[in-house]
Enzyme design. Structure first.
Site, short mmCIF file in Angstrom:
data_model
loop_
_atom_site.label_atom_id
_atom_site.label_comp_id
_atom_site.label_asym_id
_atom_site.label_seq_id
_atom_site.Cartn_x
_atom_site.Cartn_y
_atom_site.Cartn_z
N GLN A 120 0.81 -1.21 0.00
CA GLN A 120 0.00 0.00 0.00
C GLN A 120 0.84 1.27 0.00
O GLN A 120 0.31 2.38 -0.04
CB GLN A 120 -0.93 -0.01 1.22
CG GLN A 120 -1.94 -1.14 1.20
CD GLN A 120 -2.75 -1.22 2.48
OE1 GLN A 120 -2.76 -0.31 3.31
NE2 GLN A 120 -3.45 -2.33 2.67
N HIS A 182 -1.17 0.31 5.47
CA HIS A 182 -1.76 1.34 6.34
C HIS A 182 -0.84 2.55 6.53
O HIS A 182 -0.51 2.94 7.65
CB HIS A 182 -2.14 0.73 7.69
CG HIS A 182 -3.23 -0.27 7.63
ND1 HIS A 182 -3.90 -0.72 8.74
CD2 HIS A 182 -3.79 -0.95 6.58
CE1 HIS A 182 -4.81 -1.62 8.39
NE2 HIS A 182 -4.75 -1.77 7.07
N TYR A 284 -10.58 7.83 18.67
CA TYR A 284 -11.57 7.17 17.83
C TYR A 284 -11.58 5.64 18.00
O TYR A 284 -12.25 4.94 17.26
CB TYR A 284 -11.39 7.62 16.38
CG TYR A 284 -11.78 9.08 16.30
CD1 TYR A 284 -13.07 9.46 15.99
CD2 TYR A 284 -10.88 10.07 16.68
CE1 TYR A 284 -13.47 10.79 16.02
CE2 TYR A 284 -11.25 11.41 16.71
CZ TYR A 284 -12.55 11.76 16.38
OH TYR A 284 -12.94 13.08 16.43
#
Length: 405
Positions: A120, A182, A284
């Protein structure tokens, strides 16, 4: 009562009558003058609402998609230059300039530092300086190799023709770690000209809760990489550039056009992708809470990580996707005149879902959402609003797509 994101309203399809056909013909003629050449596709569902109740009636022709170019290579980020041309990053490590109509793509620009392109990772987002017209600086994120692994970095340089000069790295995600997943990451300039950078947790999980690292965080820095005043105080050992924590892999970010708040979308595991309003110091919940499940778990509610519900310890998402992930990438709030019925709506690209999602909001509550342009069959990596008021999409296949009517 179920979470509003659990509702999946059926797309609204408008039936044309004679009056609508006449209006539609006029709009199509106007659109053809600016659409450029390319393959035109219809929208899989036409949004029929979502603007202010007092807004003027919207033209009833459906939104359309035109492919401006298919000549890009795994494009990732897009930024409009003042003259309408576009800077586009390509994941393998090159940046190009695309003409406003998409008819030409420059050769790769010179001056970029080495990029660790694997998995990624690669050359990721791009943004221009708020004062670009007087100081033509360009900012970009990329995966940078180091002795301990790799991490997201931010660099800037001045645009000179098709070269970037006076290049300097202004931020490095710490620590660098092994793996190639990520990285995040999006760049968003705040109204005060400070810079938000969204950072993935590099598939390491728990460091997203560790305020001594940059993994799974949003940071706010000055344009030279220094720490501005006004960041939240997260404790004596916390890095002063941190803005929020507990994120997994935020690949879309935008400022709300009314409040100026930062919003982002981030990948969940198996389900649990989130749309979040980011508050300073907000946590979060990842990897302690998620509406998603661990990979391989049976689909359902029982497997939700930490029970799913974030509150009261952590911040609830505004919206989430279950039971499967759409892999959100790219976020914009629409403010253009081309689609008055979409004013204030959030638009999210989907990689796994191969669509563009329209999310209708009332403040920080989701009212409805719909899946658009699924017929394109494209993994949508980036969503931007152009200076012409239309939406622009980058697809992993190499396409630059304009949404217009």
């Amino acid at each position: 009562m179920s979470h509003p994101a659990m509702r999946h309203p059926q797309p609204v399809v408008l039936t044309d009558n004679h009056r609508r056909q006449l209006i539609g013909a006029a709009w199509k003629l106007a659109a053809l003058a600016t659409s450029g050449t390319g393959v035109v596709a219809g929208m899989s569902a036409c949004g029929g609402g979502g603007g202010s109740a007092s807004a003027a009636p919207a033209p009833t022709t459906a939104a359309r998609a035109v492919v401006l170019t298919s000549a890009l290579s795994s494009p990732w980020g897009l930024a409009f230059l003042p003259d309408g041309r576009m800077l586009v990053t390509q994941k393998s490590g090159s940046m190009v300039i695309v003409s406003a109509d998409g008819s030409t793509v420059s050769s790769p620009m010179s001056g970029l530092p080495p990029v660790a392109s694997a998995g990624q990772g690669g050359l990721l987002d791009v943004a221009i300086d708020p004062d670009f017209e007087t100081d033509p600086r360009v900012y970009w994120t990329y995966s940078e190799a180091g002795s301990e692994g790799s991490g997201t970095a931010v660099a800037r340089g001045r645009l000179s023709g098709t070269a970037l000069v006076d290049v300097q790295v202004i931020f490095r995600q710490l620590p660098k770690v092994t793996g190639d997943g990520h990285f995040g990451s999006r760049l968003v300039f705040r109204s005060d000209k400070t810079l938000f950078v969204t950072l993935g947790e590099r598939q390491k999980g728990s460091p997203a809760q560790d305020v001594t690292t940059h993994l799974g965080k949003v940071v706010r820095i000055q344009r030279d990489g220094s720490v501005p005043t006004g960041n939240p105080n997260l404790g004596g050992t916390a890095r002063p550039e941190l803005w929020s924590l507990g994120h997994r892999n935020p690949q879309g970010a935008a400022l709300h056009p009314t409040t100026g708040d930062l919003w982002l979308v981030e990948h969940g595991p198996q389900g649990g992708d989130e749309l979040n309003r980011v508050t300073p110091g907000g946590n979060y919940g990842w990897p302690i809470k998620s509406y998603g499940c661990n990979y391989g778990d049976p689909v359902g509610t029982a497997c939700r990580i930490g029970g799913g519900t974030h509150a009261p310890t952590y911040i609830e998402p505004v919206s989430y996707w279950v039971p499967t992930s759409i892999a959100p990438s790219g976020l914009v709030f629409y403010t253009g005149a081309g689609f008055p019925e979409w004013q204030g709506n959030a638009f999210v690209g989907a990689l796994a879902g191969k669509a563009l999602w329209r999310v209708v909001l009332n403040g920080t509550t989701e009212v409805s959402r719909e899946r658009l342009f699924a017929n394109l069959g494209e993994r949508i990596r980036c969503v931007r609003q152009g200076p012409d008021g239309w939406l622009y999409l980058l697809a992993d296949s190499g396409k630059l797509i304009r949404i217009f009517r």
